[in-house]
Design a protein around this motif. Structure first.
Motif, PDB file in Angstrom:
ATOM      1  N   ARG A  85       8.645   9.394   2.806  1.00 38.01           N
ATOM      2  CA  ARG A  85       8.315  10.460   1.919  1.00 38.01           C
ATOM      3  C   ARG A  85       6.587  10.492   1.889  1.00 38.01           C
ATOM      4  O   ARG A  85       5.841   9.665   2.567  1.00 38.01           O
ATOM      5  N   SER A  86       6.065  11.629   1.456  1.00 43.42           N
ATOM      6  CA  SER A  86       4.475  11.781   1.632  1.00 43.42           C
ATOM      7  C   SER A  86       3.855  10.756   0.427  1.00 43.42           C
ATOM      8  O   SER A  86       4.545  10.401  -0.356  1.00 43.42           O
ATOM      9  N   ILE A  87       2.745  10.522   1.037  1.00 43.79           N
ATOM     10  CA  ILE A  87       1.893   9.589  -0.164  1.00 43.79           C
ATOM     11  C   ILE A  87       1.734  10.264  -1.218  1.00 43.79           C
ATOM     12  O   ILE A  87       1.550   9.384  -2.409  1.00 43.79           O
ATOM     13  N   SER A  88       1.490  11.613  -1.433  1.00 48.46           N
ATOM     14  CA  SER A  88       1.418  12.274  -2.760  1.00 48.46           C
ATOM     15  C   SER A  88       2.270  12.093  -3.639  1.00 48.46           C
ATOM     16  O   SER A  88       2.404  11.855  -4.934  1.00 48.46           O
ATOM     17  N   VAL A  89       3.547  12.075  -3.071  1.00 51.97           N
ATOM     18  CA  VAL A  89       4.838  12.247  -3.871  1.00 51.97           C
ATOM     19  C   VAL A  89       5.052  10.585  -4.519  1.00 51.97           C
ATOM     20  O   VAL A  89       5.348  10.448  -5.367  1.00 51.97           O
ATOM     21  N   ILE A  90       4.850   9.639  -3.365  1.00 53.53           N
ATOM     22  CA  ILE A  90       4.963   8.209  -3.831  1.00 53.53           C
ATOM     23  C   ILE A  90       4.090   8.005  -4.863  1.00 53.53           C
ATOM     24  O   ILE A  90       4.424   7.280  -6.088  1.00 53.53           O
ATOM     25  N   ALA A  91       2.738   8.526  -4.766  1.00 55.08           N
ATOM     26  CA  ALA A  91       1.769   8.230  -6.044  1.00 55.08           C
ATOM     27  C   ALA A  91       1.980   8.656  -7.126  1.00 55.08           C
ATOM     28  O   ALA A  91       1.958   8.203  -8.082  1.00 55.08           O
ATOM     29  N   GLY A  92       2.693   9.777  -7.195  1.00 58.61           N
ATOM     30  CA  GLY A  92       3.103  10.843  -8.334  1.00 58.61           C
ATOM     31  C   GLY A  92       4.346   9.888  -8.860  1.00 58.61           C
ATOM     32  O   GLY A  92       4.178   9.786 -10.372  1.00 58.61           O
TER      33      GLY A  92
ATOM     34  N   SER B 141       0.830  -1.222  -0.093  1.00 59.90           N
ATOM     35  CA  SER B 141       0.036  -0.172  -0.075  1.00 59.90           C
ATOM     36  C   SER B 141       1.002   1.318  -0.101  1.00 59.90           C
ATOM     37  O   SER B 141       2.080   1.245   0.446  1.00 59.90           O
ATOM     38  N   LEU B 142       0.097   2.369  -0.375  1.00 63.94           N
ATOM     39  CA  LEU B 142       0.865   3.684  -0.295  1.00 63.94           C
ATOM     40  C   LEU B 142       1.330   3.949   1.161  1.00 63.94           C
ATOM     41  O   LEU B 142       2.613   4.387   1.497  1.00 63.94           O
ATOM     42  N   GLU B 143       0.864   3.494   2.152  1.00 67.12           N
ATOM     43  CA  GLU B 143       1.063   3.555   3.462  1.00 67.12           C
ATOM     44  C   GLU B 143       2.307   2.605   3.910  1.00 67.12           C
ATOM     45  O   GLU B 143       3.273   3.219   4.558  1.00 67.12           O
ATOM     46  N   ASP B 144       2.526   1.537   3.475  1.00 70.15           N
ATOM     47  CA  ASP B 144       3.566   0.679   3.563  1.00 70.15           C
ATOM     48  C   ASP B 144       4.706   1.375   2.908  1.00 70.15           C
ATOM     49  O   ASP B 144       5.886   1.484   3.511  1.00 70.15           O
ATOM     50  N   LEU B 145       4.638   2.036   1.828  1.00 68.15           N
ATOM     51  CA  LEU B 145       5.730   2.701   1.026  1.00 68.15           C
ATOM     52  C   LEU B 145       6.363   4.091   1.639  1.00 68.15           C
ATOM     53  O   LEU B 145       7.358   4.142   1.669  1.00 68.15           O
ATOM     54  N   GLN B 146       5.058   4.669   2.179  1.00 68.40           N
ATOM     55  CA  GLN B 146       5.560   5.808   3.136  1.00 68.40           C
ATOM     56  C   GLN B 146       6.367   5.515   4.181  1.00 68.40           C
ATOM     57  O   GLN B 146       7.088   6.081   4.625  1.00 68.40           O
ATOM     58  N   THR B 147       6.013   4.300   4.841  1.00 68.52           N
ATOM     59  CA  THR B 147       6.750   3.898   5.980  1.00 68.52           C
ATOM     60  C   THR B 147       8.347   3.700   5.776  1.00 68.52           C
ATOM     61  O   THR B 147       9.208   3.970   6.713  1.00 68.52           O
ATOM     62  N   VAL B 148       8.555   2.907   4.626  1.00 63.20           N
ATOM     63  CA  VAL B 148       9.909   2.668   4.545  1.00 63.20           C
ATOM     64  C   VAL B 148      10.665   3.822   3.896  1.00 63.20           C
ATOM     65  O   VAL B 148      11.970   3.937   3.842  1.00 63.20           O
TER      66      VAL B 148
END
Length: 243
Positions: free
Chosen positions: A71-78, A61-68
């Motif tokens: 960085r912000s969820i919006s940046v990761i999603a982009g 999930s985006l939250e999983d990726l944010q944890t590691v």
């Protein structure tokens, strides 16, 4: 905790490392900039691969990726959208009929295809460079004579800088060292001839390490040294006390 306790802790950590490692394509570390990926985007791909291999999570999930990543969820999603748009990854949907369950997973076929193309291009350039060098016998190569392994030629522009540096250092280069060489070529725009001359200078000085070579290149850049003749003139001027 006594000495035995710390030893036990260390053994446990070592066990965990041995059973929690992800296999990352070295080509991704070496060529991600050639694929027009930023460091953050390459690291995001590494995290996706690691989630699959180590934790068995095919679609973090985006939250999983944010944890590691931190960085912000919006940046990761982009960044994920960019990676999908440019064909590095895709999303496959799969139905588990036995459990009546639908799940999604990242597909890395695009990434591996792109890395394969880059590796083929690098191999072709290396082969063409060797052929050009063999056919260019009318010109003498300048070689380092400090040791039997010091055989750097500063003439052929298509030489493989990585393999030359590995030969001089007597070991494989680390990803950070490969990144440094790429930065000299791509960002600083140092000619390959000048990089090899700086390597030669470091060998003669007995200081074969990247920081010393980088200082040489920076000093030459400040003094507008751009080729072998400039190096010769600069060294002559230095020996004459700057006169």
């Amino acid at each position: 905790m006594d000495g035995r306790g710390w030893n036990t802790w260390g053994e446990g950590a070592a066990f965990g490392l041995q059973h929690g490692m992800a296999v990352i394509p070295y080509a991704l570390l070496k060529y991600y900039r050639k694929l027009n990926l930023s460091g953050d985007e390459a690291m995001l791909l590494i995290h996706l691969l690691s989630f699959r291999q180590v934790e068995g999570i095919e679609f973090p999930s985006l939250e999983d990726l944010q944890t590691v990543t931190g960085r912000s969820i919006s940046v990761i999603a982009g960044e994920l959208q960019k990676l999908m748009k440019e064909g590095f990854i895709s999303i496959d949907g799969t139905n588990d009929e036995l459990r009546d369950f639908h799940y999604e997973q990242y597909n890395f076929t695009g990434l591996f295809n792109k890395l394969g193309a880059v590796l083929a291009e690098a191999a072709q350039e290396a082969a063409e460079g060797r052929t050009a060098g063999a056919n260019h016998s009318g010109h003498a190569s300048t070689r380092i004579a400090a040791s039997p392994a010091a055989t750097v030629s500063v003439e052929a522009e298509s030489r493989n800088l990585f393999s030359i540096f590995e030969k001089e250092f007597g070991r494989p280069l680390s990803p950070m060292e490969c990144e440094t060489i790429s930065g000299w070529v791509d960002q600083d725009r140092y000619p390959e001839e000048l990089i090899l001359l700086a390597l030669k200078e470091s060998v003669f000085a007995g200081k074969v390490h990247f920081r010393y070579i980088d200082r040489i290149l920076l000093e030459w850049s400040r003094n507008r040294v751009k080729n072998a003749q400039d190096v010769k003139n600069y060294n002559q001027k230095f020996r004459n006390g700057g006169r």
